[in-house]
Design a protein around this motif. Structure first.
Motif, PDB file in Angstrom:
ATOM      1  N   ASN A  60      19.383  10.774 -32.279  1.00 43.97           N
ATOM      2  CA  ASN A  60      20.310  10.260 -33.293  1.00 43.97           C
ATOM      3  C   ASN A  60      20.266   8.741 -33.342  1.00 43.97           C
ATOM      4  O   ASN A  60      20.274   8.132 -34.421  1.00 43.97           O
ATOM      5  CB  ASN A  60      21.732  10.735 -32.978  1.00 43.97           C
ATOM      6  N   LEU A  61      20.181   8.110 -32.179  1.00 40.56           N
ATOM      7  CA  LEU A  61      20.100   6.649 -32.096  1.00 40.56           C
ATOM      8  C   LEU A  61      18.852   6.144 -32.815  1.00 40.56           C
ATOM      9  O   LEU A  61      18.902   5.197 -33.607  1.00 40.56           O
ATOM     10  CB  LEU A  61      20.072   6.235 -30.622  1.00 40.56           C
ATOM     11  N   GLU A  62      17.731   6.787 -32.554  1.00 41.91           N
ATOM     12  CA  GLU A  62      16.469   6.404 -33.190  1.00 41.91           C
ATOM     13  C   GLU A  62      16.519   6.660 -34.695  1.00 41.91           C
ATOM     14  O   GLU A  62      16.024   5.860 -35.493  1.00 41.91           O
ATOM     15  CB  GLU A  62      15.315   7.174 -32.564  1.00 41.91           C
ATOM     16  N   ARG A  63      17.143   7.764 -35.088  1.00 42.55           N
ATOM     17  CA  ARG A  63      17.256   8.097 -36.511  1.00 42.55           C
ATOM     18  C   ARG A  63      18.046   7.030 -37.264  1.00 42.55           C
ATOM     19  O   ARG A  63      17.654   6.596 -38.350  1.00 42.55           O
ATOM     20  CB  ARG A  63      17.943   9.460 -36.661  1.00 42.55           C
TER      21      ARG A  63
ATOM     22  N   LYS B  38      18.408   3.904 -36.481  1.00 40.84           N
ATOM     23  CA  LYS B  38      17.607   2.688 -36.595  1.00 40.84           C
ATOM     24  C   LYS B  38      16.560   2.829 -37.693  1.00 40.84           C
ATOM     25  O   LYS B  38      16.353   1.905 -38.490  1.00 40.84           O
ATOM     26  CB  LYS B  38      16.929   2.359 -35.269  1.00 40.84           C
ATOM     27  N   ASN B  39      15.905   3.990 -37.748  1.00 42.32           N
ATOM     28  CA  ASN B  39      14.865   4.201 -38.753  1.00 42.32           C
ATOM     29  C   ASN B  39      15.434   4.221 -40.172  1.00 42.32           C
ATOM     30  O   ASN B  39      14.714   3.951 -41.141  1.00 42.32           O
ATOM     31  CB  ASN B  39      14.125   5.512 -38.473  1.00 42.32           C
ATOM     32  N   LEU B  40      16.723   4.530 -40.298  1.00 45.65           N
ATOM     33  CA  LEU B  40      17.376   4.521 -41.604  1.00 45.65           C
ATOM     34  C   LEU B  40      17.792   3.115 -42.033  1.00 45.65           C
ATOM     35  O   LEU B  40      18.301   2.923 -43.134  1.00 45.65           O
ATOM     36  CB  LEU B  40      18.608   5.435 -41.580  1.00 45.65           C
ATOM     37  N   GLY B  41      17.573   2.137 -41.141  1.00 48.37           N
ATOM     38  CA  GLY B  41      17.867   0.753 -41.496  1.00 48.37           C
ATOM     39  C   GLY B  41      19.190   0.234 -40.978  1.00 48.37           C
ATOM     40  O   GLY B  41      19.596  -0.882 -41.310  1.00 48.37           O
ATOM     41  N   TYR B  42      19.891   1.038 -40.167  1.00 47.50           N
ATOM     42  CA  TYR B  42      21.141   0.573 -39.566  1.00 47.50           C
ATOM     43  C   TYR B  42      20.833  -0.224 -38.294  1.00 47.50           C
ATOM     44  O   TYR B  42      19.696  -0.283 -37.830  1.00 47.50           O
ATOM     45  CB  TYR B  42      22.042   1.763 -39.237  1.00 47.50           C
ATOM     46  N   ASP B  43      21.879  -0.787 -37.735  1.00 50.59           N
ATOM     47  CA  ASP B  43      21.770  -1.526 -36.478  1.00 50.59           C
ATOM     48  C   ASP B  43      22.636  -0.797 -35.438  1.00 50.59           C
ATOM     49  O   ASP B  43      23.774  -1.181 -35.194  1.00 50.59           O
ATOM     50  CB  ASP B  43      22.255  -2.966 -36.675  1.00 50.59           C
ATOM     51  N   PRO B  44      22.092   0.264 -34.817  1.00 49.07           N
ATOM     52  CA  PRO B  44      22.904   1.035 -33.869  1.00 49.07           C
ATOM     53  C   PRO B  44      23.039   0.320 -32.530  1.00 49.07           C
ATOM     54  O   PRO B  44      22.093  -0.299 -32.044  1.00 49.07           O
ATOM     55  CB  PRO B  44      22.115   2.342 -33.716  1.00 49.07           C
ATOM     56  N   ILE B  45      24.210   0.402 -31.948  1.00 52.23           N
ATOM     57  CA  ILE B  45      24.441  -0.111 -30.596  1.00 52.23           C
ATOM     58  C   ILE B  45      24.721   1.098 -29.715  1.00 52.23           C
ATOM     59  O   ILE B  45      25.750   1.767 -29.879  1.00 52.23           O
ATOM     60  CB  ILE B  45      25.614  -1.111 -30.527  1.00 52.23           C
ATOM     61  N   GLY B  46      23.787   1.423 -28.839  1.00 54.32           N
ATOM     62  CA  GLY B  46      23.960   2.568 -27.969  1.00 54.32           C
ATOM     63  C   GLY B  46      24.944   2.260 -26.852  1.00 54.32           C
ATOM     64  O   GLY B  46      24.784   1.266 -26.141  1.00 54.32           O
TER      65      GLY B  46
ATOM     66  N   GLU C 191      12.544   0.096 -24.988  1.00 54.74           N
ATOM     67  CA  GLU C 191      11.265   0.314 -25.680  1.00 54.74           C
ATOM     68  C   GLU C 191      11.438   0.315 -27.197  1.00 54.74           C
ATOM     69  O   GLU C 191      10.537  -0.085 -27.934  1.00 54.74           O
ATOM     70  CB  GLU C 191      10.645   1.634 -25.214  1.00 54.74           C
ATOM     71  N   ASN C 192      12.600   0.772 -27.666  1.00 51.77           N
ATOM     72  CA  ASN C 192      12.838   0.862 -29.109  1.00 51.77           C
ATOM     73  C   ASN C 192      13.616  -0.327 -29.653  1.00 51.77           C
ATOM     74  O   ASN C 192      14.041  -0.314 -30.808  1.00 51.77           O
ATOM     75  CB  ASN C 192      13.567   2.168 -29.433  1.00 51.77           C
ATOM     76  N   LYS C 193      13.837  -1.349 -28.785  1.00 46.36           N
ATOM     77  CA  LYS C 193      14.511  -2.583 -29.200  1.00 46.36           C
ATOM     78  C   LYS C 193      15.881  -2.303 -29.816  1.00 46.36           C
ATOM     79  O   LYS C 193      16.234  -2.795 -30.888  1.00 46.36           O
ATOM     80  CB  LYS C 193      13.636  -3.369 -30.177  1.00 46.36           C
TER      81      LYS C 193
END
Length: 352
Positions: free
Chosen positions: A249-252, A254-262, A284-286
């Motif tokens: 979900n975190l990676e998804r 980010k790929n949608l253009g959001y700025d997720p903070i885990g 690894e995924n910045k």
């Protein structure tokens, strides 16, 4: 072009505006430290030794109109990137209207001010400095990427030289060439963002920077143009668990253009291997990452009452304020009435 160096100033912009009659166009005021550094819109910009902190000014140009001067922050952005690439060729990006990003973190701030019919360009770049812990999730220095130490004077002179050459291009009518370069470096392109204009906000997909230096945003199936505003790439506080689905979900997001903070909530029962896996994944995924120890425990029992408890909600509230967002993401199975009431009370957006 001369470089004047000071050990400490309250602000290089403030100093040069006050003393500009003693200096020529493109003379540079540089300081090892600034005690009252200011960013655009009056925001405080931290300052520490090892940064490139400098200001210079340009005189009015005969064939410049108001629109040309509004393009100067964009020109400064390209100048910073070109100047840095001559010293260290990294993947720098320009974030409209006045920031340079590296590895999804802020590297440079640019402040343009007009006073006494002159245009003052103030620039702060994280070069050799060690960043405070509280900003490491949102800022970066070149040294932290390469482990090298750089000659700051060389970098400053490289950037101001680039700026003067770009201003000549602008005077000679080559704005479209500069604009093309800007859009190739456009950090926001195709990202989901929120633009704050005074007390109003608009959300949509960022597109190109147009010929007037305005940011294009796609929303309501139309392209809209904005000349001012604070860009808030929509941040989402994303609650992480040991399960792979939360990382997916975190990676998804980010790929949608959001700025997720885990944000990983853990207690004394958590496995260190799980924590290490999450830290490795976010690195690894910045993706920005926070870990939070829950004193009262974090257990998945029954209807998950013990996950969304008062302590949990207090932590979520803290991170929403820290990252200036009203968006949170948590897996549906952890969504209970207490969480929904909290979301409604705080007027949050819930993604799950």
């Amino acid at each position: 072009m001369k470089l004047y160096k000071f050990n400490e100033l309250d602000s290089t912009n403030k100093y040069l505006k006050k003393n500009h009659k003693s200096y020529e166009e493109y003379d540079i005021i540089s300081a090892k430290n600034q005690t009252h550094a200011k960013a655009r819109r009056g925001n405080v910009w931290f300052s520490s030794e090892g940064m490139a902190l400098f200001t210079f000014y340009i005189n009015p140009k005969e064939n410049f109109n108001v629109n040309e001067y509004l393009k100067l922050p964009l020109v400064a952005g390209v100048a910073v990137i070109n100047g840095l690439k001559k010293i260290e060729p990294l993947d720098y990006k320009f974030k409209w209207t006045n920031d340079i990003y590296l590895n999804d973190r802020k590297l440079t701030g640019i402040l343009l001010e007009k006073a006494d019919d002159k245009y003052f360009v103030g620039i702060g770049i994280n070069i050799n400095n060690i960043l405070p812990n509280e900003v490491k999730n949102v800022a970066i220095s070149i040294n932290s990427v390469t482990q090298k130490t750089y000659d700051i004077d060389e970098i400053i002179l490289s950037i101001v030289t680039e700026f003067s050459e770009l201003v000549k291009k602008l005077e000679n009518g080559s704005w479209n060439e500069i604009l093309s370069e800007i859009n190739e470096l456009n950090y926001l392109k195709d990202k989901q963002i929120t633009l704050k204009i005074d007390e109003k906000t608009v959300s949509g997909i960022a597109k190109n920077i147009d010929s007037d230096g305005r940011l294009e945003i796609l929303y309501d199936n139309e392209i809209h143009h904005f000349s001012i505003g604070e860009v808030l790439k929509e941040r989402i506080i994303t609650v992480l668990t040991n399960e792979n689905s939360s990382l997916e979900n975190l990676e998804r997001l980010k790929n949608l253009g959001y700025d997720p903070i885990g944000v990983y909530f853990f207690d004394s029962n958590n496995n260190q291997d799980d924590l290490q896996k999450i830290e490795n994944f976010t690195f690894e995924n910045k993706i920005k990452f926070e870990k939070v120890f829950m004193e009262n425990g974090l257990k998945n029992e029954g209807e998950n009452e013990n996950l969304v408890n008062e302590e949990f909600l207090e932590k979520v509230d803290f991170f929403c304020k820290k990252y200036r967002t009203n968006c949170i993401s948590i897996e549906k199975k952890f969504t209970n009435e207490k969480l929904l009431n909290y979301v409604e009370m705080k007027e949050l957006k819930l993604y799950n």
